[in-house]
Design a protein around this motif. Structure first.
Motif, PDB file in Angstrom:
ATOM      1  N   ALA A   1       2.151  -8.498  -0.993  1.00 39.67           N
ATOM      2  CA  ALA A   1       2.558  -8.337  -2.389  1.00 39.67           C
ATOM      3  C   ALA A   1       3.683  -9.300  -2.744  1.00 39.67           C
ATOM      4  CB  ALA A   1       2.990  -6.898  -2.637  1.00 39.67           C
ATOM      5  N   ASP A   2       4.613  -9.493  -1.817  1.00 37.43           N
ATOM      6  CA  ASP A   2       5.713 -10.436  -2.062  1.00 37.43           C
ATOM      7  C   ASP A   2       5.196 -11.855  -2.203  1.00 37.43           C
ATOM      8  OD1 ASP A   2       7.610  -8.474  -2.019  1.00 37.43           O
ATOM      9  OD2 ASP A   2       8.520  -9.034  -0.111  1.00 37.43           O
ATOM     10  N   TYR A   3       4.216 -12.210  -1.391  1.00 37.46           N
ATOM     11  CA  TYR A   3       3.670 -13.575  -1.463  1.00 37.46           C
ATOM     12  C   TYR A   3       3.072 -13.836  -2.851  1.00 37.46           C
ATOM     13  CZ  TYR A   3       0.505 -17.491  -1.043  1.00 37.46           C
ATOM     14  OH  TYR A   3      -0.160 -18.659  -1.282  1.00 37.46           O
ATOM     15  N   PHE A   4       2.231 -12.913  -3.320  1.00 37.34           N
ATOM     16  CA  PHE A   4       1.591 -13.141  -4.616  1.00 37.34           C
ATOM     17  C   PHE A   4       2.629 -13.090  -5.748  1.00 37.34           C
ATOM     18  CE2 PHE A   4      -2.198 -12.300  -2.139  1.00 37.34           C
ATOM     19  CZ  PHE A   4      -3.119 -13.177  -2.700  1.00 37.34           C
ATOM     20  N   TRP A   5       3.655 -12.265  -5.581  1.00 36.50           N
ATOM     21  CA  TRP A   5       4.739 -12.244  -6.561  1.00 36.50           C
ATOM     22  C   TRP A   5       5.438 -13.604  -6.602  1.00 36.50           C
ATOM     23  CZ3 TRP A   5       9.990 -12.906  -5.508  1.00 36.50           C
ATOM     24  CH2 TRP A   5      10.878 -12.633  -6.566  1.00 36.50           C
ATOM     25  N   SER A   6       5.638 -14.222  -5.429  1.00 29.62           N
ATOM     26  CA  SER A   6       6.338 -15.504  -5.366  1.00 29.62           C
ATOM     27  C   SER A   6       5.550 -16.630  -6.027  1.00 29.62           C
ATOM     28  CB  SER A   6       6.634 -15.876  -3.909  1.00 29.62           C
ATOM     29  OG  SER A   6       5.444 -16.260  -3.226  1.00 29.62           O
ATOM     30  N   GLN A   7       4.236 -16.465  -6.159  1.00 28.23           N
ATOM     31  CA  GLN A   7       3.391 -17.496  -6.774  1.00 28.23           C
ATOM     32  C   GLN A   7       3.342 -17.388  -8.291  1.00 28.23           C
ATOM     33  OE1 GLN A   7       2.133 -19.885  -4.543  1.00 28.23           O
ATOM     34  NE2 GLN A   7       3.516 -18.629  -3.308  1.00 28.23           N
ATOM     35  N   GLN A   8       3.910 -16.335  -8.843  1.00 27.90           N
ATOM     36  CA  GLN A   8       3.884 -16.145 -10.290  1.00 27.90           C
ATOM     37  C   GLN A   8       4.991 -16.945 -10.968  1.00 27.90           C
ATOM     38  OE1 GLN A   8       4.185 -11.906 -10.863  1.00 27.90           O
ATOM     39  NE2 GLN A   8       2.345 -11.474  -9.672  1.00 27.90           N
ATOM     40  N   ASP A   9       4.841 -17.130 -12.254  1.00 29.83           N
ATOM     41  CA  ASP A   9       5.829 -17.851 -13.051  1.00 29.83           C
ATOM     42  C   ASP A   9       7.152 -17.074 -13.027  1.00 29.83           C
ATOM     43  OD1 ASP A   9       7.426 -18.993 -15.011  1.00 29.83           O
ATOM     44  OD2 ASP A   9       5.772 -19.269 -16.426  1.00 29.83           O
ATOM     45  N   PRO A  10       8.241 -17.684 -12.565  1.00 31.51           N
ATOM     46  CA  PRO A  10       9.529 -16.982 -12.505  1.00 31.51           C
ATOM     47  C   PRO A  10       9.999 -16.458 -13.854  1.00 31.51           C
ATOM     48  CG  PRO A  10       9.615 -19.010 -11.234  1.00 31.51           C
ATOM     49  CD  PRO A  10       8.327 -19.041 -11.997  1.00 31.51           C
ATOM     50  N   ASP A  11       9.528 -17.061 -14.935  1.00 36.75           N
ATOM     51  CA  ASP A  11       9.967 -16.628 -16.262  1.00 36.75           C
ATOM     52  C   ASP A  11       9.229 -15.385 -16.750  1.00 36.75           C
ATOM     53  OD1 ASP A  11      11.776 -18.752 -16.448  1.00 36.75           O
ATOM     54  OD2 ASP A  11      10.244 -20.086 -17.287  1.00 36.75           O
ATOM     55  N   THR A  12       8.089 -15.062 -16.138  1.00 40.40           N
ATOM     56  CA  THR A  12       7.296 -13.930 -16.620  1.00 40.40           C
ATOM     57  C   THR A  12       7.111 -12.825 -15.584  1.00 40.40           C
ATOM     58  OG1 THR A  12       5.248 -15.067 -15.979  1.00 40.40           O
ATOM     59  CG2 THR A  12       6.040 -15.383 -18.240  1.00 40.40           C
TER      60      THR A  12
ATOM     61  N   SER B   1       8.105  -9.953 -12.635  1.00 46.67           N
ATOM     62  CA  SER B   1       9.163  -8.951 -12.538  1.00 46.67           C
ATOM     63  C   SER B   1      10.393  -9.551 -11.872  1.00 46.67           C
ATOM     64  CB  SER B   1       8.667  -7.739 -11.746  1.00 46.67           C
ATOM     65  OG  SER B   1       8.259  -8.119 -10.446  1.00 46.67           O
ATOM     66  N   ALA B   2      11.538  -8.975 -12.155  1.00 50.62           N
ATOM     67  CA  ALA B   2      12.797  -9.573 -11.725  1.00 50.62           C
ATOM     68  C   ALA B   2      12.994  -9.531 -10.216  1.00 50.62           C
ATOM     69  CB  ALA B   2      13.965  -8.879 -12.416  1.00 50.62           C
ATOM     70  N   VAL B   3      12.431  -8.520  -9.552  1.00 47.12           N
ATOM     71  CA  VAL B   3      12.639  -8.366  -8.113  1.00 47.12           C
ATOM     72  C   VAL B   3      11.300  -8.298  -7.398  1.00 47.12           C
ATOM     73  CG1 VAL B   3      14.888  -7.265  -8.327  1.00 47.12           C
ATOM     74  CG2 VAL B   3      12.819  -5.857  -8.351  1.00 47.12           C
ATOM     75  N   ALA B   4      11.289  -8.704  -6.145  1.00 48.87           N
ATOM     76  CA  ALA B   4      10.073  -8.698  -5.339  1.00 48.87           C
ATOM     77  C   ALA B   4       9.626  -7.266  -5.050  1.00 48.87           C
ATOM     78  CB  ALA B   4      10.318  -9.439  -4.028  1.00 48.87           C
ATOM     79  N   PRO B   5       8.315  -7.041  -4.832  1.00 45.52           N
ATOM     80  CA  PRO B   5       7.825  -5.692  -4.534  1.00 45.52           C
ATOM     81  C   PRO B   5       8.553  -5.031  -3.363  1.00 45.52           C
ATOM     82  CG  PRO B   5       5.994  -7.129  -5.027  1.00 45.52           C
ATOM     83  CD  PRO B   5       7.214  -8.007  -4.995  1.00 45.52           C
ATOM     84  N   SER B   6       8.863  -5.793  -2.311  1.00 46.42           N
ATOM     85  CA  SER B   6       9.536  -5.177  -1.166  1.00 46.42           C
ATOM     86  C   SER B   6      10.923  -4.679  -1.533  1.00 46.42           C
ATOM     87  CB  SER B   6       9.624  -6.165  -0.004  1.00 46.42           C
ATOM     88  OG  SER B   6      10.394  -7.305  -0.367  1.00 46.42           O
ATOM     89  N   ALA B   7      11.595  -5.362  -2.462  1.00 46.13           N
ATOM     90  CA  ALA B   7      12.920  -4.921  -2.887  1.00 46.13           C
ATOM     91  C   ALA B   7      12.838  -3.619  -3.663  1.00 46.13           C
ATOM     92  CB  ALA B   7      13.580  -6.007  -3.736  1.00 46.13           C
ATOM     93  N   VAL B   8      11.791  -3.465  -4.483  1.00 47.28           N
ATOM     94  CA  VAL B   8      11.593  -2.196  -5.185  1.00 47.28           C
ATOM     95  C   VAL B   8      11.327  -1.086  -4.174  1.00 47.28           C
ATOM     96  CG1 VAL B   8      10.193  -0.973  -6.887  1.00 47.28           C
ATOM     97  CG2 VAL B   8      10.694  -3.399  -7.199  1.00 47.28           C
ATOM     98  N   ALA B   9      10.476  -1.357  -3.190  1.00 48.20           N
ATOM     99  CA  ALA B   9      10.115  -0.353  -2.199  1.00 48.20           C
ATOM    100  C   ALA B   9      11.316   0.112  -1.392  1.00 48.20           C
ATOM    101  CB  ALA B   9       9.037  -0.899  -1.262  1.00 48.20           C
ATOM    102  N   ARG B  10      12.318  -0.743  -1.247  1.00 46.64           N
ATOM    103  CA  ARG B  10      13.495  -0.386  -0.456  1.00 46.64           C
ATOM    104  C   ARG B  10      14.470   0.508  -1.212  1.00 46.64           C
ATOM    105  NH1 ARG B  10      12.989  -6.135   1.307  1.00 46.64           N
ATOM    106  NH2 ARG B  10      11.967  -6.039   3.354  1.00 46.64           N
ATOM    107  N   ARG B  11      14.112   0.903  -2.431  1.00 49.43           N
ATOM    108  CA  ARG B  11      14.922   1.897  -3.150  1.00 49.43           C
ATOM    109  C   ARG B  11      14.634   3.305  -2.654  1.00 49.43           C
ATOM    110  NH1 ARG B  11      13.876   1.193  -9.460  1.00 49.43           N
ATOM    111  NH2 ARG B  11      14.849   3.263  -9.380  1.00 49.43           N
ATOM    112  N   PHE B  12      13.529   3.500  -1.959  1.00 44.64           N
ATOM    113  CA  PHE B  12      13.035   4.841  -1.669  1.00 44.64           C
ATOM    114  C   PHE B  12      13.106   5.142  -0.167  1.00 44.64           C
ATOM    115  CE2 PHE B  12      11.278   3.287  -5.572  1.00 44.64           C
ATOM    116  CZ  PHE B  12      11.398   4.359  -6.446  1.00 44.64           C
ATOM    117  N   TYR B  13      12.846   6.410   0.177  1.00 44.09           N
ATOM    118  CA  TYR B  13      12.850   6.848   1.565  1.00 44.09           C
ATOM    119  C   TYR B  13      11.415   7.113   2.037  1.00 44.09           C
ATOM    120  CZ  TYR B  13      17.846   7.703   0.813  1.00 44.09           C
ATOM    121  OH  TYR B  13      19.184   7.562   0.516  1.00 44.09           O
ATOM    122  N   TYR B  14      11.215   6.993   3.354  1.00 44.91           N
ATOM    123  CA  TYR B  14       9.899   7.158   3.963  1.00 44.91           C
ATOM    124  C   TYR B  14      10.075   7.934   5.261  1.00 44.91           C
ATOM    125  CZ  TYR B  14       9.156   3.246   0.787  1.00 44.91           C
ATOM    126  OH  TYR B  14       9.121   2.447  -0.334  1.00 44.91           O
ATOM    127  N   ASP B  15       9.138   8.849   5.549  1.00 45.72           N
ATOM    128  CA  ASP B  15       9.290   9.589   6.798  1.00 45.72           C
ATOM    129  C   ASP B  15       8.627   8.837   7.954  1.00 45.72           C
ATOM    130  OD1 ASP B  15       6.559  10.211   6.962  1.00 45.72           O
ATOM    131  OD2 ASP B  15       6.798  12.263   6.237  1.00 45.72           O
TER     132      ASP B  15
END
Length: 327
Positions: A228-239, A241-255
């Motif tokens: 997901a991060d790779y495909f995010w990195s290939q998108q236009d930086p101007d359009t 999302s502001a943060v990579a998918p892995s950064a969003v995922a690191r807001r949460f907890y996992y068992d």
């Protein structure tokens, strides 16, 4: 300190009202059979007896538990008024178990998400009972938990300072998946789908979602984040999302319910040691001997072992601070 953050309870008895679950005695056995719709589940005494539960904790080196209702009780197929009645009874039972545990058990309740507005209102009662938050299913009648119809519910979670445990409920409508695999592979597929809906469907932009825990490490989601991060990195930086998918995922907890130390080691490396908690699904599944040994082969620092062993679970529950005073 060792905390099992994924453990379940079932009330020992239910009122004999039509539509409610029942706990039927088993002859010459301390266990009882949970009967609820199509569910027939043998529930050992640790599900509902505080003394048996604490004995089992001691035997596995578990200092504290975070308990939540057994997932079949989160039956979203039933009508909302009946679901609300069941939720209130279960929540009161969980609160009684917590009160009699000498501080060793922390409780999560349940609400009837068939009616999101009613579920949001019930959060006040959950909080008044002293429960730390709620367990919610990964989907409600096939609608993923991150759908916009649940936004107001999660905003109320934020307002009241409660925690949310998203528990995977495998779907019966996976057409390509044999029925025998719905409880194994199906759990992984559904866990990743539910987490993705909550993480990337817009909810994380409109709600704080500060204390959200995904069961079973959100299925295979950690393994897919690099892609997901790779495909995010290939998108236009101007359009994009502001943060990579892995950064969003690191807001949460996992068992830690990954069944293999290699998977757990990957989750620690990729998500961070501050994102993982110990979880066992006890008593539905047996604990792996002394639970703390789960961490011994991962070559963790003492600080990271303490984080996964207990500190992250306490942070998930916000036990460092009192509950927000909301009228």
């Amino acid at each position: 300190m060792i905390i099992d953050a994924h453990a379940h309870v079932i009330p020992g008895v239910f009122p004999p009202d039509e539509g409610l679950p029942a706990m039927e005695p088993i002859e010459a056995d301390t266990a009882r059979t949970l009967v609820f719709g199509a569910t027939r589940f043998r529930a050992r005494a640790a599900f509902f007896e505080a003394e048996s539960r604490i004995d089992a904790m001691d035997a596995s080196g578990v200092d504290q538990e975070i308990v939540s209702p057994m997932p079949p009780l989160l039956n979203t197929a039933i009508d909302a008024p009946l679901a609300r009645e069941i939720s209130r009874y279960v929540n009161e039972s969980v609160a009684e178990l917590v009160a009699g545990s000498g501080g060793r058990i922390h409780g999560l309740g349940m609400v009837s998400l068939q009616d999101p507005d009613s579920a949001a209102e019930e959060l006040g009662t959950v909080r008044d009972l002293g429960l730390r938050g709620v367990e919610v299913p990964s989907n409600v009648r096939g609608v993923a938990i991150g759908d916009a119809r649940f936004t107001d519910f999660f905003r109320e979670i934020d307002r009241r300072g409660l925690s949310v445990f998203v528990h995977t409920l495998p779907r019966a409508d996976e057409p390509e998946l044999p029925a025998a695999l719905r409880g194994s592979i199906g759990v992984g597929i559904e866990g990743a789908r539910a987490a993705s809906s909550l993480l990337f469907g817009g909810m994380a932009d409109s709600c704080r979602l500060e204390r959200v825990l995904f069961s079973h490490a959100a299925g295979g989601l950690p393994l897919m984040l690099a892609r997901a991060d790779y495909f995010w990195s290939q998108q236009d930086p101007d359009t994009r999302s502001a943060v990579a998918p892995s950064a969003v995922a690191r807001r949460f907890y996992y068992d830690s319910m990954l069944f293999d130390p290699r998977g757990l080691r990957f989750a620690v490396d990729y998500l961070g040691a501050d994102r993982l908690v110990l979880g066992t699904d006890f008593p539905a599944m047996p604990r792996p001997g002394v639970l703390g040994t789960t961490l011994s082969g991962l070559q963790l620092s003492d600080e990271d072992a303490e984080r996964i062993g207990s500190a992250n679970a306490l942070a998930f529950l916000d036990l460092a601070e009192a509950l927000i005073d909301v009228p």
